[in-house]
Design a protein around this motif. Structure first.
Motif, PDB file in Angstrom:
ATOM      1  N   ALA A 190      32.148-129.681 -10.367  1.00 51.77           N
ATOM      2  CA  ALA A 190      31.011-129.963 -11.247  1.00 51.77           C
ATOM      3  C   ALA A 190      31.484-130.336 -12.651  1.00 51.77           C
ATOM      4  O   ALA A 190      30.973-131.284 -13.254  1.00 51.77           O
ATOM      5  N   SER A 191      32.463-129.607 -13.154  1.00 48.03           N
ATOM      6  CA  SER A 191      32.934-129.884 -14.511  1.00 48.03           C
ATOM      7  C   SER A 191      33.682-131.213 -14.589  1.00 48.03           C
ATOM      8  O   SER A 191      33.483-131.979 -15.532  1.00 48.03           O
ATOM      9  N   THR A 192      34.524-131.511 -13.608  1.00 46.66           N
ATOM     10  CA  THR A 192      35.244-132.787 -13.654  1.00 46.66           C
ATOM     11  C   THR A 192      34.292-133.963 -13.440  1.00 46.66           C
ATOM     12  O   THR A 192      34.487-135.022 -14.034  1.00 46.66           O
ATOM     13  N   ASP A 193      33.261-133.767 -12.636  1.00 45.82           N
ATOM     14  CA  ASP A 193      32.263-134.831 -12.457  1.00 45.82           C
ATOM     15  C   ASP A 193      31.533-135.092 -13.765  1.00 45.82           C
ATOM     16  O   ASP A 193      31.289-136.243 -14.132  1.00 45.82           O
ATOM     17  N   ALA A 194      31.202-134.031 -14.496  1.00 52.49           N
ATOM     18  CA  ALA A 194      30.533-134.191 -15.791  1.00 52.49           C
ATOM     19  C   ALA A 194      31.426-134.941 -16.772  1.00 52.49           C
ATOM     20  O   ALA A 194      30.966-135.823 -17.501  1.00 52.49           O
ATOM     21  N   VAL A 195      32.713-134.615 -16.768  1.00 51.72           N
ATOM     22  CA  VAL A 195      33.667-135.312 -17.640  1.00 51.72           C
ATOM     23  C   VAL A 195      33.705-136.790 -17.279  1.00 51.72           C
ATOM     24  O   VAL A 195      33.616-137.662 -18.148  1.00 51.72           O
ATOM     25  N   GLU A 196      33.835-137.085 -15.994  1.00 53.28           N
ATOM     26  CA  GLU A 196      33.917-138.491 -15.574  1.00 53.28           C
ATOM     27  C   GLU A 196      32.652-139.264 -15.916  1.00 53.28           C
ATOM     28  O   GLU A 196      32.728-140.399 -16.378  1.00 53.28           O
ATOM     29  N   GLN A 197      31.477-138.658 -15.716  1.00 56.66           N
ATOM     30  CA  GLN A 197      30.234-139.343 -16.041  1.00 56.66           C
ATOM     31  C   GLN A 197      30.170-139.686 -17.527  1.00 56.66           C
ATOM     32  O   GLN A 197      29.774-140.789 -17.900  1.00 56.66           O
TER      33      GLN A 197
ATOM     34  N   GLY B  73      35.878-151.220 -23.854  1.00 55.22           N
ATOM     35  CA  GLY B  73      35.398-152.391 -23.139  1.00 55.22           C
ATOM     36  C   GLY B  73      35.967-152.527 -21.740  1.00 55.22           C
ATOM     37  O   GLY B  73      36.055-153.632 -21.210  1.00 55.22           O
ATOM     38  N   VAL B  74      36.372-151.394 -21.143  1.00 55.33           N
ATOM     39  CA  VAL B  74      36.917-151.415 -19.780  1.00 55.33           C
ATOM     40  C   VAL B  74      36.147-150.428 -18.916  1.00 55.33           C
ATOM     41  O   VAL B  74      35.463-149.539 -19.425  1.00 55.33           O
TER      42      VAL B  74
ATOM     43  N   LEU C 144      32.764-139.925 -19.629  1.00 54.69           N
ATOM     44  CA  LEU C 144      33.818-140.886 -19.965  1.00 54.69           C
ATOM     45  C   LEU C 144      33.463-142.309 -19.543  1.00 54.69           C
ATOM     46  O   LEU C 144      33.865-143.262 -20.207  1.00 54.69           O
ATOM     47  N   HIS C 145      32.710-142.461 -18.452  1.00 54.86           N
ATOM     48  CA  HIS C 145      32.302-143.796 -18.018  1.00 54.86           C
ATOM     49  C   HIS C 145      31.682-144.570 -19.172  1.00 54.86           C
ATOM     50  O   HIS C 145      32.058-145.705 -19.442  1.00 54.86           O
ATOM     51  N   SER C 146      30.739-143.935 -19.860  1.00 57.85           N
ATOM     52  CA  SER C 146      30.034-144.655 -20.921  1.00 57.85           C
ATOM     53  C   SER C 146      30.872-144.791 -22.189  1.00 57.85           C
ATOM     54  O   SER C 146      30.885-145.860 -22.799  1.00 57.85           O
ATOM     55  N   VAL C 147      31.583-143.746 -22.598  1.00 59.39           N
ATOM     56  CA  VAL C 147      32.329-143.845 -23.856  1.00 59.39           C
ATOM     57  C   VAL C 147      33.540-144.762 -23.734  1.00 59.39           C
ATOM     58  O   VAL C 147      33.896-145.437 -24.702  1.00 59.39           O
ATOM     59  N   VAL C 148      34.145-144.818 -22.575  1.00 58.92           N
ATOM     60  CA  VAL C 148      35.282-145.718 -22.369  1.00 58.92           C
ATOM     61  C   VAL C 148      34.810-147.171 -22.429  1.00 58.92           C
ATOM     62  O   VAL C 148      35.438-148.017 -23.057  1.00 58.92           O
TER      63      VAL C 148
END
Length: 172
Positions: A28-35, A46-47, A37-41
């Motif tokens: 759950a925590s790593t999924d939250a991080v990935e979600q 721009g990737v 990071l998707h937008s901030v990255v």
């Protein structure tokens, strides 16, 4: 901010052993991080998130690059999918690729100076994002324990520091 105290995966009174509860919390925590990071990255670099992971792997190789087959192995991605992502990163001027001496099929990928500068400029923000998202699921002691565990895993794997980790490791 979500309240995870009611999450069945974090309840100690269920049928599952503590290790499975911990695993569910980690997922759950790593999924939250990935979600997040998707937008901030995408906004900052721009990737895509997958392209960011490639950049992070390469950032862990300060003096050399990585072969595409090794990147695919480390990310658990098919090489065909990786080829497209590498092409996008090359088009953006973030990586270079060259043939491996003595192996016509081998391709080594390295970061460009532009990518190194972008990662340097934004890595603290990405680390802060990771820390913030993990803090939603665990306290400072658990974050410190996770950091220690990940450092041990990297050391024991024989990988160079950062080779299997996202940019900006979690800090308390």
């Amino acid at each position: 901010m979500a309240d995870h105290s009611e999450c069945p995966a974090t309840s100690a009174d269920g049928l599952l052993p503590a290790e499975l509860h911990a695993w569910m919390l980690m997922l759950a925590s790593t999924d939250a991080v990935e979600q997040e990071l998707h937008s901030v990255v995408k906004e900052r670099l721009g990737v895509s998130h997958d392209e960011f992971l490639i950049l992070c792997l390469l950032a862990g190789q300060p003096d050399t690059g990585l072969r595409m087959t090794r990147i695919a192995e480390l990310l658990g991605r098919p090489k065909t999918r990786l080829t497209y992502q590498i092409a996008c990163l090359q088009h953006a001027g973030l990586i270079s690729r060259q043939s491996v001496c003595g192996d016509k099929r081998g391709v080594e990928v390295t970061l460009t100076d532009k990518a190194r500068q972008l990662l340097k400029e934004h890595s603290e923000f990405f680390a802060s994002t990771v820390k913030q998202e993990l803090a939603r699921f665990m306290g400072p002691a658990q974050c410190a324990a996770m950091r220690a565990l990940m450092s041990t895993v990297v050391e024991e794997s024989g990988e160079p520091a950062g080779a299997g980790e996202p940019a900006g490791s979690v800090a308390e």
